[in-house]
Design an enzyme around this catalytic site. Structure first.
Site, PDB file in Angstrom:
ATOM      1  N   LYS A 143       9.868  14.900  -7.859  1.00  0.00           N
ATOM      2  CA  LYS A 143      10.317  13.533  -7.599  1.00  0.00           C
ATOM      3  C   LYS A 143      11.208  13.469  -6.366  1.00  0.00           C
ATOM      4  CE  LYS A 143      10.911   9.223  -8.749  1.00  0.00           C
ATOM      5  NZ  LYS A 143       9.741   8.408  -8.400  1.00  0.00           N
ATOM      6  N   ASN A 153      20.411  24.556  -6.391  1.00  0.00           N
ATOM      7  CA  ASN A 153      19.322  23.701  -5.916  1.00  0.00           C
ATOM      8  C   ASN A 153      19.443  23.628  -4.409  1.00  0.00           C
ATOM      9  OD1 ASN A 153      17.424  21.680  -5.440  1.00  0.00           O
ATOM     10  ND2 ASN A 153      18.875  20.044  -5.885  1.00  0.00           N
ATOM     11  N   GLY A 154      18.356  23.919  -3.695  1.00  0.00           N
ATOM     12  CA  GLY A 154      18.400  23.884  -2.230  1.00  0.00           C
ATOM     13  C   GLY A 154      17.751  25.140  -1.681  1.00  0.00           C
ATOM     14  N   GLU A 194      -2.123  11.894  -6.151  1.00  0.00           N
ATOM     15  CA  GLU A 194      -0.941  12.496  -6.774  1.00  0.00           C
ATOM     16  C   GLU A 194      -1.150  12.798  -8.244  1.00  0.00           C
ATOM     17  OE1 GLU A 194       3.220  10.936  -4.924  1.00  0.00           O
ATOM     18  OE2 GLU A 194       1.943   9.363  -5.716  1.00  0.00           O
ATOM     19  N   GLU A 247      -1.289   3.534   0.209  1.00  0.00           N
ATOM     20  CA  GLU A 247      -0.455   3.820  -0.954  1.00  0.00           C
ATOM     21  C   GLU A 247      -1.331   4.046  -2.191  1.00  0.00           C
ATOM     22  OE1 GLU A 247       2.311   4.780  -1.747  1.00  0.00           O
ATOM     23  OE2 GLU A 247       2.612   4.167  -3.820  1.00  0.00           O
ATOM     24  N   HIS A 280     -16.526   4.429  12.779  1.00  0.00           N
ATOM     25  CA  HIS A 280     -16.256   5.421  13.826  1.00  0.00           C
ATOM     26  C   HIS A 280     -16.191   6.838  13.263  1.00  0.00           C
ATOM     27  CE1 HIS A 280     -15.807   2.264  16.726  1.00  0.00           C
ATOM     28  NE2 HIS A 280     -14.951   1.649  15.928  1.00  0.00           N
ATOM     29  N   LYS A 290      -1.483   7.428  -4.486  1.00  0.00           N
ATOM     30  CA  LYS A 290      -1.233   7.377  -5.929  1.00  0.00           C
ATOM     31  C   LYS A 290      -2.333   8.109  -6.688  1.00  0.00           C
ATOM     32  CE  LYS A 290       1.757   6.393  -6.109  1.00  0.00           C
ATOM     33  NZ  LYS A 290       3.062   6.299  -5.618  1.00  0.00           N
ATOM     34  N   CYS A 343      14.367  21.280  -7.792  1.00  0.00           N
ATOM     35  CA  CYS A 343      15.087  21.891  -8.904  1.00  0.00           C
ATOM     36  C   CYS A 343      16.112  20.894  -9.453  1.00  0.00           C
ATOM     37  CB  CYS A 343      15.841  23.153  -8.517  1.00  0.00           C
ATOM     38  SG  CYS A 343      14.853  24.359  -7.656  1.00  0.00           S
ATOM     39  N   TRP A 367      11.774  24.453  -9.226  1.00  0.00           N
ATOM     40  CA  TRP A 367      10.573  24.163  -8.447  1.00  0.00           C
ATOM     41  C   TRP A 367      10.569  25.244  -7.371  1.00  0.00           C
ATOM     42  CZ3 TRP A 367       9.449  22.592  -3.351  1.00  0.00           C
ATOM     43  CH2 TRP A 367       8.153  22.088  -3.146  1.00  0.00           C
ATOM     44  N   ARG A 425      12.125  17.004 -11.458  1.00  0.00           N
ATOM     45  CA  ARG A 425      12.549  17.633 -10.201  1.00  0.00           C
ATOM     46  C   ARG A 425      11.910  19.014 -10.006  1.00  0.00           C
ATOM     47  NH1 ARG A 425      16.807  15.427  -7.805  1.00  0.00           N
ATOM     48  NH2 ARG A 425      17.262  17.379  -6.780  1.00  0.00           N
TER      49      ARG A 425
HETATM   50  C1  G6P Z   1       8.281  12.814  -3.089  1.00  0.00           C
HETATM   51  C2  G6P Z   1       7.810  11.950  -4.234  1.00  0.00           C
HETATM   52  C3  G6P Z   1       7.206  10.655  -3.683  1.00  0.00           C
HETATM   53  C4  G6P Z   1       8.213   9.948  -2.780  1.00  0.00           C
HETATM   54  C5  G6P Z   1       8.710  10.859  -1.664  1.00  0.00           C
HETATM   55  C6  G6P Z   1       9.889  10.245  -0.916  1.00  0.00           C
HETATM   56  O1  G6P Z   1       7.205  13.296  -2.374  1.00  0.00           O
HETATM   57  O2  G6P Z   1       6.844  12.633  -5.009  1.00  0.00           O
HETATM   58  O3  G6P Z   1       6.870   9.801  -4.760  1.00  0.00           O
HETATM   59  O4  G6P Z   1       7.630   8.815  -2.228  1.00  0.00           O
HETATM   60  O5  G6P Z   1       9.175  12.094  -2.229  1.00  0.00           O
HETATM   61  O6  G6P Z   1      10.968  10.123  -1.807  1.00  0.00           O
HETATM   62  P1  G6P Z   1      12.200   9.170  -1.579  1.00  0.00           P
HETATM   63  O7  G6P Z   1      13.124   9.456  -2.726  1.00  0.00           O
HETATM   64  O8  G6P Z   1      12.792   9.574  -0.248  1.00  0.00           O
HETATM   65  O9  G6P Z   1      11.715   7.774  -1.559  1.00  0.00           O
END
Ligand code: G6P
Length: 612
Positions: free
Chosen positions: A607, A100-101, A494, A487, A510, A491, A2, A74, A27
């Site tokens: 994010k 938020n929280g 996501e 990674e 395996h 990506k 949020c 969110w 957010r």
């Molecule tokens: C969320 C984001 C990711 C990020 C992760 C950790 O899941 O969508 O892109 O890598 O949080 O975030 P941070 O701010 O701790 O790097």
């Protein structure tokens, strides 16, 4: 997660609030709302859906209030709906609150309030807060200027969990109260006005002067002032900090999406992260660190702890630290580490990697490490963020604001900073000095090699066009390339919603090879000269079973063997992830575009994950 925004000043609050929310949509974006004080009455306008839908709400243009709070949600407790959207009011419509929280004991508090005659209209944990404030406010017999603040403080004492709160009260139209605990919140100081936001970029176009809050610090904001109090309501002094980022760097700069802009910002993000810390002729310097040779020699282990993409940067960090410094290094996912009773003591160094510095699990893992006597070091992109305030030491990536949910420039900057940190450790320990000299040379050449690598964009775009309708994609690599495979796979998932998986190439036989069938896409990364032949053999195994192959490499391979080859510049294997991930970031981006998806705001993600 949020996002929250607030304003108190002399201008109409509503456009400022909506503008701020639009910048915080990364957010969370399943509902949004604003609340202002209009002629001593609280007004609330909110609805399900994106922030821009607020513009369609009848009466939104008629709001005149110059004090207001706002929220983009969110969902955690209760589905996205108008009733569950913030702001929330108490039953008497005296207080309006955004949060938020997560309030962990909200059921208990709800029952307490219901027994006192309060009614609840939403399924949220938040709705207990305005009612609890009302309860303490009406039960306070003193009628002094601190009455509202006292009610908020008493309510916060009852709350378990995390919260960043903004509170307005129709009986105090010239004040707003804000407080935070384990959730982000900053205050921007203007001229005759104050701004509040979950992060700095959202209000950077209004001010560069910020107050950063610690947990359980309360603020009473008026138009011309900000008064700060500790958790016992003793007044405290707070210094204003000037932020160097400018608002333009948080905008799209003509790119279609933030993600694409951020991909192309990587040469400068890497340049800035290297900064003055690393030079060819001298030892690496971190102003913030003073680790001695004896301390590093005495370490039993280094932990690199993080979530998501930041954890993948940690995997590359492990390879570098173990090789150059000979210190056993483990990478751990913060949400696992914190519940595992990890074996740590005062001879353990725990390094926490977090772009935002606000990820709840990472913060909790940090607190646990400190409690067990380990030294803690934060790596973050955000100065003054929670992990940097908690850790014993903090160092920064200088990637600039990252807005797109999928992390790109933060990842490469984290790998870069970990490489420089590994060099700093190695030089302090007087180990691997020849290798370090070569590595430094390669690091300084990286920004221009990133520019060169990004020229593969058209080739990648045409490959994206070939695979965007696929259901499954596999990524393979060995050694440090395997960390990049992970990674790249994250990506793609996501932002394209294609199922993808990554495997160490040697592990394929395996089990996972059972999934390889005619036409499936397998993407491999090969930058380690010692391992290239081995990986080629593994790719051969999938080609035999009909796979379509893309290879990202800086080695001399037989291009005719594969369907597509992306050649990237040669560099030291340790920092090769900074180049090899680039075509794969672009691939995810273009696949997502081909599918017509919202690249910057993928479904279900946020994010900054400030809930566990
Ligand atoms: C969320 C984001 C990711 C990020 C992760 C950790 O899941 O969508 O892109 O890598 O949080 O975030 P941070 O701010 O701790 O790097």
């Amino acid at each position: 997660m949020c996002g929250i925004v607030g304003y108190i000043g002399t201008k109409k609050a509503s456009p400022i609030l909506i503008n701020g929310l639009l910048r915080l949509e990364y957010r969370g974006y399943d509902s949004a709302g604003i609340s202002t004080i209009e002629k001593n009455e609280i007004s609330i306008m909110k609805n399900k859906g994106r922030v821009k839908n607020l513009y369609n709400l009848p009466g939104i243009d008629d709001l005149e209030g110059t004090i207001g709070i706002a929220h983009t949600r969110w969902a955690t407790h209760g589905k996205p709906s108008k009733e569950n959207s913030h702001p929330h009011m108490d039953n008497s419509k005296t207080f309006s609150v955004v949060h938020n929280g997560i309030i962990e004991n909200y059921n208990e508090l709800r029952e307490f309030l219901q027994n006192k005659g309060y009614t609840f209209y939403s399924q949220t944990d938040t709705e207990v807060i305005p009612n609890l404030i009302h309860y303490y406010y009406t039960n306070d017999s003193k009628n002094d200027s601190l009455k509202l603040l006292r009610a908020v403080k008493n309510a916060c004492t009852d709350l378990k969990g995390s919260f960043a709160l903004e509170i307005i009260c129709r009986e105090s139209p010239d004040n707003m109260i804000v407080v935070r605990k384990d959730s982000p919140l900053v205050i921007g100081k203007g001229d005759g006005e104050n701004y509040i936001s979950s992060d700095i970029p959202a209000i950077l176009s209004f001010t560069r002067e910020f107050y950063l809050l610690n947990d359980l610090e309360f603020v009473v904001l008026s138009r011309n002032d900000a008064k700060f109090y500790d958790k016992n309501l003793n007044p405290i002094d707070k210094k204003v900090q000037t932020i160097e980022w400018n608002a333009a760097s948080a905008e799209k700069d003509g790119f279609d999406d933030y993600m694409l802009k951020e991909i192309y910002e990587q040469p400068s993000a890497i340049r800035e992260t290297i900064g003055a810390k690393l030079n060819e002729g001298s030892k690496c310097e971190f102003e913030e660190l003073n680790f001695s040779k004896e301390y590093l020699k005495g370490l039993n282990k280094i932990y690199l702890i993080a979530c998501g993409t930041a954890m993948h940067a940690g995997l590359a960090g492990k390879v570098m630290i173990e090789h150059l410094c000979k210190i056993p290094t483990e990478v751990d996912i913060a949400s696992e580490f914190r519940y595992r009773n990890p074996l740590i003591d005062d001879k353990t160094l725990c390094i926490f990697i977090s772009q935002s510095g606000e990820t709840a699990d990472t913060i909790a893992a940090l607190k646990l490490s400190k409690a067990n006597g380990a030294k803690t070091l934060a790596i973050s992109n955000v100065i003054g963020s929670s992990i940097t305030r908690e850790a014993d030491y903090s160092i920064y990536t200088h990637a600039g604001p990252e807005i797109a949910v999928a992390s790109t420039k933060a990842y490469t900057s984290q790998v870069m900073l970990l490489a420089i940190l590994a060099i700093y450790f190695a030089e302090t320990l007087e180990l691997s000095l020849n290798e370090v000299t070569d590595l430094k040379k390669d690091i300084l050449e990286l920004p221009k090699k990133i520019d060169e690598t990004l020229k593969c964009s058209d080739k990648i775009k045409s490959f994206a066009n070939k695979i965007y309708q696929e259901k499954d994609v596999f990524f393979l690599g060995r050694g440090i390339d395997e960390t990049v495979a992970r990674e790249a796979s994250l990506k793609l998932k996501e932002i394209s919603y294609i199922h993808s998986d990554s495997y160490p190439a040697g592990e394929l036989k395996h089990g996972p090879i059972a999934l390889i069938e005619n036409g499936i896409t397998v993407i491999s990364i090969m930058t380690d000269p010692k391992l290239v032949e081995k990986t080629v053999s593994n790719i051969q195994e999938v080609i035999t079973r009909g796979a379509k192959t893309l290879v990202v490499t800086n080695q001399d391979v037989d291009d005719n063997m594969f369907d597509y080859v992306i050649h990237i510049p040669k560099t030291n294997t340790f920092i090769s992830p900074i180049l090899s991930i680039l075509p794969l970031q672009l691939l995810s981006y273009y696949v997502s575009k081909e599918k017509g998806l919202d690249v910057d705001k993928p479904r279900n993600l946020a994010k900054s994950v400030t809930v566990e």
